[in-house]
Design an enzyme around this catalytic site. Structure first.
Site, PDB file in Angstrom:
ATOM      1  N   LEU A   1     -12.248 -33.653  26.507  1.00  0.00           N
ATOM      2  CA  LEU A   1     -13.049 -32.483  26.184  1.00  0.00           C
ATOM      3  C   LEU A   1     -12.229 -31.228  26.380  1.00  0.00           C
ATOM      4  O   LEU A   1     -12.247 -30.312  25.555  1.00  0.00           O
ATOM      5  CB  LEU A   1     -14.276 -32.437  27.100  1.00  0.00           C
ATOM      6  CG  LEU A   1     -15.483 -31.635  26.598  1.00  0.00           C
ATOM      7  CD1 LEU A   1     -16.051 -32.274  25.340  1.00  0.00           C
ATOM      8  CD2 LEU A   1     -16.532 -31.557  27.679  1.00  0.00           C
ATOM      9  N   TYR A  32     -14.223 -25.111  17.251  1.00  0.00           N
ATOM     10  CA  TYR A  32     -15.035 -24.963  18.460  1.00  0.00           C
ATOM     11  C   TYR A  32     -16.273 -24.123  18.176  1.00  0.00           C
ATOM     12  O   TYR A  32     -17.402 -24.519  18.492  1.00  0.00           O
ATOM     13  CB  TYR A  32     -14.214 -24.314  19.569  1.00  0.00           C
ATOM     14  CG  TYR A  32     -15.009 -24.012  20.814  1.00  0.00           C
ATOM     15  CD1 TYR A  32     -15.135 -24.959  21.829  1.00  0.00           C
ATOM     16  CD2 TYR A  32     -15.657 -22.784  20.981  1.00  0.00           C
ATOM     17  CE1 TYR A  32     -15.886 -24.684  22.972  1.00  0.00           C
ATOM     18  CE2 TYR A  32     -16.405 -22.511  22.113  1.00  0.00           C
ATOM     19  CZ  TYR A  32     -16.519 -23.469  23.100  1.00  0.00           C
ATOM     20  OH  TYR A  32     -17.268 -23.193  24.222  1.00  0.00           O
ATOM     21  N   VAL A  70     -21.176 -28.240  24.532  1.00  0.00           N
ATOM     22  CA  VAL A  70     -19.820 -28.558  24.089  1.00  0.00           C
ATOM     23  C   VAL A  70     -18.864 -28.588  25.274  1.00  0.00           C
ATOM     24  O   VAL A  70     -18.005 -29.467  25.380  1.00  0.00           O
ATOM     25  CB  VAL A  70     -19.343 -27.539  23.036  1.00  0.00           C
ATOM     26  CG1 VAL A  70     -17.838 -27.668  22.776  1.00  0.00           C
ATOM     27  CG2 VAL A  70     -20.108 -27.730  21.730  1.00  0.00           C
ATOM     28  N   GLU A  71     -19.024 -27.640  26.189  1.00  0.00           N
ATOM     29  CA  GLU A  71     -18.090 -27.539  27.310  1.00  0.00           C
ATOM     30  C   GLU A  71     -18.183 -28.714  28.282  1.00  0.00           C
ATOM     31  O   GLU A  71     -17.168 -29.311  28.646  1.00  0.00           O
ATOM     32  CB  GLU A  71     -18.321 -26.227  28.066  1.00  0.00           C
ATOM     33  CG  GLU A  71     -17.877 -24.987  27.324  1.00  0.00           C
ATOM     34  CD  GLU A  71     -16.372 -24.875  27.174  1.00  0.00           C
ATOM     35  OE1 GLU A  71     -15.631 -25.554  27.919  1.00  0.00           O
ATOM     36  OE2 GLU A  71     -15.934 -24.100  26.315  1.00  0.00           O
ATOM     37  N   THR A  72     -19.385 -29.038  28.726  1.00  0.00           N
ATOM     38  CA  THR A  72     -19.495 -30.010  29.819  1.00  0.00           C
ATOM     39  C   THR A  72     -20.637 -31.012  29.667  1.00  0.00           C
ATOM     40  O   THR A  72     -20.976 -31.703  30.623  1.00  0.00           O
ATOM     41  CB  THR A  72     -19.691 -29.283  31.169  1.00  0.00           C
ATOM     42  OG1 THR A  72     -20.904 -28.520  31.123  1.00  0.00           O
ATOM     43  CG2 THR A  72     -18.525 -28.360  31.478  1.00  0.00           C
TER      44      THR A  72
END
Length: 379
Positions: free
Chosen positions: A20, A361, A161-163
């Site tokens: 990721l 992104y 999306v990040e975590t």
């Protein structure tokens, strides 16, 4: 910064967290010549391996590195730290070779593929997790939208999306990862600039820990040092983090509500305009009189600076009727060997690219947030 962050920057499965983070970070690589070794690289060559786990790092005598000693002197003079305490601290820092390897660019292989990238983030598990997150923190999301003007679905998209909503926050000790990159970044054309960036983040890590009254070694994050649910770098925590849950401290590691407010604040400070649309679909004209003129609008920075007339004259065809008083940037999403996808991004689209400097992104944030909203509405 982009980066984009931390991000922050940010496990169910450690390799999933690393993958990721890789997707959200631009990396460069060059081979280092033996004749160009600095004092730090000579010391690094003598590193003694003490663990088979790359995340645990290697003993490196960081406090003996000339550049680290100079950094310690700077922290004492500029920020009032105790030198002996910093020496003791850097003697505990480990060298993280996996952070170095992950900063190296992937070898040239297949062309970029937007469809494949999107499929990693806009998928059933993440969408359902987003619905659950939105339901759990609906009040905080509504409050953030009202206060900062950023729609709940965009905040949800970024954290997803990040975590994956706090599931993959990273397991590297931030002190280890950032120190390693600050003083032994891979030898690339931007090596010096990147080391200066990470030295600044190292300074901010120590300041953040002191201000928060925490042991800096308790900070865990991505291989680049991004922290917490939104993967903020330490400087972003100090500059854009907000105590949105009202508990008297900013805690992006344990407070999803602080993460929500901080993401909204970050975007608001990076050009988000309340009520403005984000992206519009576009295609390229088949009119031979405009053939290839649209290429002049590709790769022209992360900002909306072209008028609708400029774009249409070059053969860009909006998929919907657009206002003439708005500025746009041409967003190209490459699809491997297939035809690229084109969009017209507004200031708000490019606000997201300040979180992470990638069209892929930003578009995945938009698409995931929309998918979560639709799924939630259907439920």
């Amino acid at each position: 910064m982009s980066m984009k962050s931390t991000p922050g920057l940010h496990t169910v499965v450690q390799l999933c967290a690393i993958a990721l983070a890789i997707s959200a970070s631009p990396n460069l690589l060059a081979q280092q010549s033996n004749s160009g070794k600095t004092a730090s690289t000579r010391v690094q060559a003598q590193i003694r391996k003490v663990s088979s786990n790359a995340d645990d790092g290697e003993f490196a005598n960081f406090a003996d590195w000339k550049e680290v000693s100079a950094f310690i002197d700077q922290m004492v003079e500029k920020n009032g730290f105790d030198r002996a305490e910093l020496v003791t601290m850097f003697n505990k820092v480990r060298y993280i070779d996996s952070a170095i390897q992950l900063m190296k660019p992937a070898p040239a292989s297949k062309p970029k593929n937007w469809a494949a990238y999107r499929a990693r983030f806009v998928e059933p598990v993440r969408i359902q997790a987003g619905v659950d997150f939105w339901n759990s923190y609906a009040d905080a999301l509504s409050r953030a939208e009202s206060q900062y003007g950023v729609p709940a679905e965009i905040i949800v998209g970024i954290i997803g999306v990040e975590t994956v909503y706090g599931r993959n926050v990273g397991s590297f000790r931030v002190m280890d990862a950032i120190t390693t990159l600050a003083f032994d970044y891979p030898n690339t054309p931007t090596r010096e600039a990147r080391m200066q960036f990470f030295r600044s983040e190292l300074e901010n890590t120590l300041l953040y820990a002191r201000e928060s009254g925490i042991d800096p070694f308790t900070l865990l994050g991505s291989y680049a040092g991004a922290i917490g649910w939104p993967q903020f770098m330490p400087s972003s925590i100090r500059q854009y983090g907000v105590d949105f849950d009202g508990k008297g401290k900013i805690d992006l590691r344990n407070s999803p509500i602080d993460a929500i407010g901080s993401v909204a604040h970050y975007l608001a400070e990076h050009g988000w305009k309340t009520g403005m649309p984000i992206v519009f679909p576009a295609t390229l004209s088949t009119d031979t009189s405009t053939e290839n003129r649209w290429q002049a609008f590709i790769g022209q920075g992360l900002e909306a600076k072209y008028s609708l007339d400029d774009l249409t004259a070059a053969g860009v065809v909006p998929g919907v009727v657009l206002p003439n008083d708005m500025r746009f940037g041409l967003v190209d999403l490459q699809n491997g060997q297939g035809p690229a996808e084109y969009w017209l991004g507004t200031d708000n689209f490019f606000s997201i690219t300040q979180y992470n400097r990638s069209f892929f992104y930003a578009m995945s944030v938009v698409d995931l947030g929309r998918a979560v909203r639709v799924a939630r509405d259907q439920n």
